[in-house]
Design a protein around this motif. Structure first.
Motif, PDB file in Angstrom:
ATOM      1  N   GLU A 192       0.833  -1.213   0.000  1.00 14.24           N
ATOM      2  CA  GLU A 192       0.000   0.000   0.000  1.00 14.24           C
ATOM      3  C   GLU A 192       0.868   1.264   0.000  1.00 14.24           C
ATOM      4  OE1 GLU A 192      -2.543  -0.681   3.343  1.00 14.24           O
ATOM      5  OE2 GLU A 192      -4.148  -1.536   2.088  1.00 14.24           O
ATOM      6  N   LYS A 193       1.992   1.232   0.743  1.00 13.10           N
ATOM      7  CA  LYS A 193       2.909   2.380   0.748  1.00 13.10           C
ATOM      8  C   LYS A 193       3.519   2.593  -0.629  1.00 13.10           C
ATOM      9  CE  LYS A 193       4.239   2.231   5.630  1.00 13.10           C
ATOM     10  NZ  LYS A 193       5.315   1.877   6.591  1.00 13.10           N
ATOM     11  N   ARG A 194       3.915   1.499  -1.280  1.00 10.62           N
ATOM     12  CA  ARG A 194       4.495   1.611  -2.623  1.00 10.62           C
ATOM     13  C   ARG A 194       3.460   2.131  -3.621  1.00 10.62           C
ATOM     14  NH1 ARG A 194       9.228  -1.391  -4.035  1.00 10.62           N
ATOM     15  NH2 ARG A 194      10.319  -2.168  -2.202  1.00 10.62           N
ATOM     16  N   LYS A 195       2.244   1.615  -3.510  1.00  7.69           N
ATOM     17  CA  LYS A 195       1.185   2.061  -4.421  1.00  7.69           C
ATOM     18  C   LYS A 195       0.903   3.560  -4.237  1.00  7.69           C
ATOM     19  CE  LYS A 195      -3.568   0.976  -5.717  1.00  7.69           C
ATOM     20  NZ  LYS A 195      -4.767   0.172  -5.369  1.00  7.69           N
ATOM     21  N   ALA A 196       0.902   4.009  -2.980  1.00  7.27           N
ATOM     22  CA  ALA A 196       0.699   5.433  -2.705  1.00  7.27           C
ATOM     23  C   ALA A 196       1.832   6.265  -3.305  1.00  7.27           C
ATOM     24  CB  ALA A 196       0.608   5.665  -1.198  1.00  7.27           C
ATOM     25  N   ASN A 197       3.072   5.753  -3.235  1.00  8.35           N
ATOM     26  CA  ASN A 197       4.218   6.448  -3.817  1.00  8.35           C
ATOM     27  C   ASN A 197       4.097   6.549  -5.337  1.00  8.35           C
ATOM     28  OD1 ASN A 197       6.960   7.534  -3.995  1.00  8.35           O
ATOM     29  ND2 ASN A 197       7.510   5.518  -4.788  1.00  8.35           N
ATOM     30  N   ILE A 198       3.643   5.461  -5.969  1.00  7.16           N
ATOM     31  CA  ILE A 198       3.452   5.465  -7.424  1.00  7.16           C
ATOM     32  C   ILE A 198       2.394   6.501  -7.798  1.00  7.16           C
ATOM     33  CG2 ILE A 198       2.678   4.103  -9.411  1.00  7.16           C
ATOM     34  CD1 ILE A 198       3.741   1.600  -7.897  1.00  7.16           C
ATOM     35  N   LYS A 199       1.289   6.506  -7.056  1.00  2.79           N
ATOM     36  CA  LYS A 199       0.215   7.474  -7.346  1.00  2.79           C
ATOM     37  C   LYS A 199       0.699   8.903  -7.148  1.00  2.79           C
ATOM     38  CE  LYS A 199      -4.173   5.062  -6.856  1.00  2.79           C
ATOM     39  NZ  LYS A 199      -5.497   5.053  -6.213  1.00  2.79           N
ATOM     40  N   GLU A 200       1.529   9.104  -6.135  1.00  2.00           N
ATOM     41  CA  GLU A 200       2.050  10.451  -5.880  1.00  2.00           C
ATOM     42  C   GLU A 200       2.887  10.923  -7.057  1.00  2.00           C
ATOM     43  OE1 GLU A 200       2.577  14.021  -4.289  1.00  2.00           O
ATOM     44  OE2 GLU A 200       1.292  12.478  -3.419  1.00  2.00           O
ATOM     45  N   GLN A 201       3.684  10.037  -7.626  1.00  2.12           N
ATOM     46  CA  GLN A 201       4.571  10.425  -8.724  1.00  2.12           C
ATOM     47  C   GLN A 201       3.834  10.592 -10.049  1.00  2.12           C
ATOM     48  OE1 GLN A 201       8.695   8.845  -8.800  1.00  2.12           O
ATOM     49  NE2 GLN A 201       7.984   7.467  -7.188  1.00  2.12           N
ATOM     50  N   LEU A 202       2.838   9.748 -10.298  1.00  2.00           N
ATOM     51  CA  LEU A 202       2.159   9.807 -11.595  1.00  2.00           C
ATOM     52  C   LEU A 202       0.910  10.667 -11.586  1.00  2.00           C
ATOM     53  CD1 LEU A 202       2.407   6.204 -13.093  1.00  2.00           C
ATOM     54  CD2 LEU A 202       4.008   8.105 -13.232  1.00  2.00           C
ATOM     55  N   LEU A 203       0.213  10.717 -10.440  1.00  2.00           N
ATOM     56  CA  LEU A 203      -1.079  11.417 -10.384  1.00  2.00           C
ATOM     57  C   LEU A 203      -1.102  12.500  -9.319  1.00  2.00           C
ATOM     58  CD1 LEU A 203      -3.466   8.301 -10.551  1.00  2.00           C
ATOM     59  CD2 LEU A 203      -2.858   9.810 -12.447  1.00  2.00           C
ATOM     60  N   LEU A 204       0.053  12.846  -8.772  1.00  4.04           N
ATOM     61  CA  LEU A 204       0.139  13.800  -7.667  1.00  4.04           C
ATOM     62  C   LEU A 204      -0.725  13.341  -6.500  1.00  4.04           C
ATOM     63  CD1 LEU A 204       0.025  17.181  -9.634  1.00  4.04           C
ATOM     64  CD2 LEU A 204       2.001  15.821  -8.972  1.00  4.04           C
ATOM     65  N   GLY A 205      -0.860  12.004  -6.364  1.00  2.59           N
ATOM     66  CA  GLY A 205      -1.558  11.440  -5.223  1.00  2.59           C
ATOM     67  C   GLY A 205      -3.044  11.242  -5.401  1.00  2.59           C
ATOM     68  N   LYS A 206      -3.619  11.809  -6.477  1.00  3.75           N
ATOM     69  CA  LYS A 206      -5.070  11.775  -6.640  1.00  3.75           C
ATOM     70  C   LYS A 206      -5.449  10.947  -7.862  1.00  3.75           C
ATOM     71  CE  LYS A 206      -5.552  16.402  -4.653  1.00  3.75           C
ATOM     72  NZ  LYS A 206      -5.965  17.803  -4.910  1.00  3.75           N
ATOM     73  N   GLY A 207      -6.445  10.075  -7.689  1.00  8.97           N
ATOM     74  CA  GLY A 207      -6.927   9.314  -8.833  1.00  8.97           C
ATOM     75  C   GLY A 207      -7.182   7.859  -8.490  1.00  8.97           C
ATOM     76  N   SER A 208      -7.977   7.213  -9.326  1.00  7.13           N
ATOM     77  CA  SER A 208      -8.325   5.814  -9.132  1.00  7.13           C
ATOM     78  C   SER A 208      -7.242   4.910  -9.723  1.00  7.13           C
ATOM     79  CB  SER A 208      -9.658   5.517  -9.824  1.00  7.13           C
ATOM     80  OG  SER A 208      -9.500   5.668 -11.233  1.00  7.13           O
ATOM     81  N   ASP A 209      -7.402   3.598  -9.490  1.00 10.27           N
ATOM     82  CA  ASP A 209      -6.483   2.640 -10.114  1.00 10.27           C
ATOM     83  C   ASP A 209      -6.557   2.746 -11.632  1.00 10.27           C
ATOM     84  OD1 ASP A 209      -5.781   1.813  -7.624  1.00 10.27           O
ATOM     85  OD2 ASP A 209      -6.614  -0.209  -7.787  1.00 10.27           O
ATOM     86  N   LYS A 210      -7.762   2.976 -12.154  1.00 11.67           N
ATOM     87  CA  LYS A 210      -7.933   3.122 -13.610  1.00 11.67           C
ATOM     88  C   LYS A 210      -7.139   4.327 -14.118  1.00 11.67           C
ATOM     89  CE  LYS A 210     -11.484   3.581 -17.199  1.00 11.67           C
ATOM     90  NZ  LYS A 210     -12.940   3.747 -17.464  1.00 11.67           N
ATOM     91  N   ASP A 211      -7.206   5.439 -13.380  1.00 13.23           N
ATOM     92  CA  ASP A 211      -6.440   6.638 -13.750  1.00 13.23           C
ATOM     93  C   ASP A 211      -4.943   6.340 -13.729  1.00 13.23           C
ATOM     94  OD1 ASP A 211      -8.783   8.172 -13.899  1.00 13.23           O
ATOM     95  OD2 ASP A 211      -8.668   8.709 -11.776  1.00 13.23           O
TER      96      ASP A 211
END
Length: 222
Positions: A192-211
């Motif tokens: 979950e921490k890694r997934k949050a880090n990925i979202k932070e880098q690609l989506l600035l932390g906001k968005g669904s898995d689809k996004d």
């Protein structure tokens, strides 16, 4: 419906070309009203005027490189776009540029989140009105050169390893996050921490898995 369209470019012929392209049949249903400017000062004054009159600007086409308005520190099309964001919350903003330096492009996207970001080298008379119509309808469009610029930046600065790549790939294959520990030798909290880090880098932390998967595919990461 009436559609107030602000077009700002320091080449009058370019402004007239945009107007001609957006005056075709596809746009007549919107009854476009064109607001023309060739520099930051004139554009600034028109934005303020429309705001004070409580008349919306619905769509803005802004060249990034423009003669500045030093008195109010409006130096380019990005500064105009930020002003429009403050004055007209629902305005769709499209930036046009001849420059695509990765760091500059990334900063603009993070700061402004424009609905459209287009390298002038990527468009022609045929596809330009189609792109604009899609953005007006609610789509987000970043042209090929802009996306390549983002991709290069992410590849140089991306901060994750093979486990992170596996997380992305498995999610793209439909594996639910709760089941990821069955495929990757990590705890649920670590995943979950890694997934949050990925979202932070690609989506600035906001968005669904689809996004997340959509952005990763656009960037050529998966």
């Amino acid at each position: 419906m009436n559609l107030n369209i602000l077009i700002v470019d320091d080449h009058p012929m370019t402004v007239d070309s945009y107007i001609n392209l957006l005056s075709e049949n596809d746009f007549n249903e919107n009854k476009p009203n064109f607001i023309k400017s060739y520099d930051c000062e004139n554009a600034y004054n028109k934005i303020i005027y429309y705001s004070k009159q409580n008349i919306n600007i619905d769509f803005a086409l802004l060249d990034i490189s423009l003669p500045p308005y030093n008195e109010f520190n409006i130096n380019n099309g990005v500064d105009l776009a930020l002003l429009i964001r403050k004055k007209f919350k629902n305005c769709k903003i499209v930036l046009l540029t001849m420059h695509s330096e990765p760091l500059k492009v990334d900063r603009i996207i993070k700061e402004l989140k424009p609905e459209g970001f287009i390298s002038k080298s990527d468009i022609n008379f045929e596809i330009f009105p189609i792109i604009c119509k899609k953005i007006i309808a609610g789509d987000i469009f970043y042209s090929k050169t802009i996306m390549e610029s983002q991709r290069e930046l992410f590849k140089k600065n991306i901060n994750w390893d093979n486990h992170d790549n596996q997380i992305l790939i498995l999610i793209s294959q439909g594996v639910k996050t709760v089941n990821l520990p069955n495929y990757i030798p990590l705890s649920m909290s670590a995943i979950e921490k890694r997934k949050a880090n990925i979202k932070e880098q690609l989506l600035l932390g906001k968005g669904s898995d689809k996004d997340l998967i959509g952005k990763a595919k656009k960037l050529g990461l998966i």
